[in-house]
Design a protein around this motif. Structure first.
Motif, PDB file in Angstrom:
ATOM      1  N   GLY A  13      -8.389   4.458  -0.882  1.00  0.00           N
ATOM      2  CA  GLY A  13      -8.954   3.587  -1.656  1.00  0.00           C
ATOM      3  C   GLY A  13      -9.284   2.215  -0.843  1.00  0.00           C
ATOM      4  O   GLY A  13      -9.539   2.261   0.292  1.00  0.00           O
ATOM      5  N   VAL A  14      -9.065   1.310  -1.821  1.00  0.00           N
ATOM      6  CA  VAL A  14      -9.412  -0.138  -1.031  1.00  0.00           C
ATOM      7  C   VAL A  14      -8.313  -1.151  -1.712  1.00  0.00           C
ATOM      8  O   VAL A  14      -7.817  -0.980  -2.788  1.00  0.00           O
ATOM      9  N   CYS A  15      -7.847  -1.985  -0.663  1.00  0.00           N
ATOM     10  CA  CYS A  15      -6.823  -2.806  -0.976  1.00  0.00           C
ATOM     11  C   CYS A  15      -7.359  -4.185  -1.177  1.00  0.00           C
ATOM     12  O   CYS A  15      -8.134  -4.917  -0.217  1.00  0.00           O
ATOM     13  N   ILE A  16      -7.043  -4.874  -2.349  1.00  0.00           N
ATOM     14  CA  ILE A  16      -7.625  -6.347  -2.576  1.00  0.00           C
ATOM     15  C   ILE A  16      -6.604  -7.449  -2.422  1.00  0.00           C
ATOM     16  O   ILE A  16      -5.517  -7.200  -2.874  1.00  0.00           O
ATOM     17  N   VAL A  60       0.980  -1.169  -0.107  1.00  0.00           N
ATOM     18  CA  VAL A  60       0.075   0.062   0.203  1.00  0.00           C
ATOM     19  C   VAL A  60       0.850   1.153   0.142  1.00  0.00           C
ATOM     20  O   VAL A  60       0.642   2.282  -0.692  1.00  0.00           O
ATOM     21  N   SER A  61       1.913   1.307   0.980  1.00  0.00           N
ATOM     22  CA  SER A  61       2.691   2.348   1.014  1.00  0.00           C
ATOM     23  C   SER A  61       3.631   2.710  -0.544  1.00  0.00           C
ATOM     24  O   SER A  61       3.694   3.708  -1.177  1.00  0.00           O
ATOM     25  N   GLU A  62       3.971   1.594  -0.946  1.00  0.00           N
ATOM     26  CA  GLU A  62       4.831   1.835  -2.297  1.00  0.00           C
ATOM     27  C   GLU A  62       3.782   2.430  -3.383  1.00  0.00           C
ATOM     28  O   GLU A  62       4.458   3.246  -4.333  1.00  0.00           O
ATOM     29  N   SER A  63       2.710   2.113  -3.328  1.00  0.00           N
ATOM     30  CA  SER A  63       1.662   2.452  -4.243  1.00  0.00           C
ATOM     31  C   SER A  63       1.246   3.916  -4.258  1.00  0.00           C
ATOM     32  O   SER A  63       0.728   4.563  -5.229  1.00  0.00           O
ATOM     33  N   LYS A  64       1.582   4.576  -3.082  1.00  0.00           N
ATOM     34  CA  LYS A  64       1.315   5.857  -2.800  1.00  0.00           C
ATOM     35  C   LYS A  64      -0.117   6.277  -2.734  1.00  0.00           C
ATOM     36  O   LYS A  64      -0.497   7.540  -2.993  1.00  0.00           O
ATOM     37  N   VAL A  65      -1.042   5.509  -2.836  1.00  0.00           N
ATOM     38  CA  VAL A  65      -2.398   5.455  -2.857  1.00  0.00           C
ATOM     39  C   VAL A  65      -2.582   5.920  -1.394  1.00  0.00           C
ATOM     40  O   VAL A  65      -2.317   5.191  -0.516  1.00  0.00           O
ATOM     41  N   LYS A 103      -1.418 -12.106  -4.268  1.00  0.00           N
ATOM     42  CA  LYS A 103      -1.488 -10.887  -5.255  1.00  0.00           C
ATOM     43  C   LYS A 103      -2.257  -9.734  -4.354  1.00  0.00           C
ATOM     44  O   LYS A 103      -3.126  -9.975  -3.690  1.00  0.00           O
ATOM     45  N   VAL A 104      -1.407  -8.487  -4.607  1.00  0.00           N
ATOM     46  CA  VAL A 104      -2.370  -7.370  -3.749  1.00  0.00           C
ATOM     47  C   VAL A 104      -2.590  -6.254  -4.872  1.00  0.00           C
ATOM     48  O   VAL A 104      -1.560  -5.712  -5.560  1.00  0.00           O
ATOM     49  N   LYS A 105      -3.683  -5.952  -5.023  1.00  0.00           N
ATOM     50  CA  LYS A 105      -4.165  -4.626  -5.870  1.00  0.00           C
ATOM     51  C   LYS A 105      -4.671  -3.711  -5.290  1.00  0.00           C
ATOM     52  O   LYS A 105      -5.625  -3.937  -4.414  1.00  0.00           O
ATOM     53  N   ILE A 106      -4.502  -2.580  -5.475  1.00  0.00           N
ATOM     54  CA  ILE A 106      -5.028  -1.063  -4.801  1.00  0.00           C
ATOM     55  C   ILE A 106      -5.826  -0.591  -5.762  1.00  0.00           C
ATOM     56  O   ILE A 106      -5.216  -0.081  -6.900  1.00  0.00           O
ATOM     57  N   ILE A 107      -6.887   0.031  -5.536  1.00  0.00           N
ATOM     58  CA  ILE A 107      -7.799   0.814  -6.428  1.00  0.00           C
ATOM     59  C   ILE A 107      -8.323   2.012  -5.384  1.00  0.00           C
ATOM     60  O   ILE A 107      -8.388   2.028  -4.601  1.00  0.00           O
TER      61      ILE A 107
END
Lengths: 131, 131, 131
Positions: free
Chosen positions: C34-37, C26-31, C127-131
């Protein structure tokens, strides 16, 4: 965009492979990166993911759920007689969230998506939303 | 935007209908198309979907989960004595994802959203995120 | 963006705390909102949320699932012998959706995210997806 799928079930308990239909909805949406939500709008059916290679896995899942949540517990009070279906649906879940990359569902090698019928046979629906 | 709901439970095990509160959060958000994530930030409570018409469905679900995951298994080691609540929460799940269209939760005709208390009575919270 | 995590399990059944790895993604994504799947691409492993304070909660969950879904039911037909793992994965679920605010997973005070191994030891992926 929401795509609505129709699923016809043929047994009292049944796992119906809907992976192809869900991938079709993803392809139609032209979304290449995102998440696909597969939602079952019923209360005696759910949706799960599991192995497709050996069909015995499907029958073992259904057999064990049937043993755990027997159909004729004398303590059930719901007078439609399908409490077991309601309970199994809650244990299985009503939605699956699958990641999309390059327009493809990012399922594992052995994973397929199954509509989980727990009070069939019936005509059922599945809603697919891509975000 | 995250909306936080408060839920007061009154029994050891209880399914509390939170559909109205969740729809209110959707309406306040002004989002007309999307997905609503209902998340329970506890470890002895979850969230599920099931039938609202006959209240016996709720009591049958709780009764059967109680039989499956009995409160007093002598092999439990957790000394707070509420392992059954933790296990039922894992079996039920901590979030539900419901599709939104025209500003409305796209639940099936018989579906409502229930906060699932497994170690009450307590004051609980539910987080609602709309995307 | 999808982040793929590697998880090494060491027992037949095991709950591996992956909260730190997921927060890192999550931190790397800079989002920030949102929501983390969190998605498990296997069929004999899942992902759940539960308490981190007392490790006995983890072992009680695994113990009870083992009693409910015994490894040696003579009615299993799947010849790999790991039907129990497939069934427990379906009961636990293959994904968790966690809300993100201010760049942080909005877990409850006692909640951590666990990779749920039901047929280990193995090398697994998440797998981690951030939206």
């Amino acid at each position: 965009m929401i795509k609505e799928l129709s699923v016809k079930t043929h047994s009292h308990s049944e796992l119906v492979n809907i992976t192809g239909l869900v991938q079709e909805a993803v392809s139609e949406s032209k979304v290449t990166e995102g998440v696909c939500i597969v939602f079952v709008p019923h209360t005696t059916a759910g949706v799960t993911i599991n192995e497709n290679a050996d069909p015995d896995v499907k029958s073992d899942i259904l057999m064990k759920l049937d043993k755990l949540v027997d159909w004729n517990d004398r303590d059930y009070r719901h007078d439609e007689g399908n409490s077991a279906g309601h309970i199994k649906a809650t244990m299985t879940g009503f939605s699956q969230s699958v990641i999309i990359q390059n327009g493809q569902l990012q399922l594992g090698t052995w994973q397929h998506i199954y509509f989980a019928e727990f009070d069939g046979p019936r005509s059922r629906r599945v809603k697919v939303k891509i975000i």
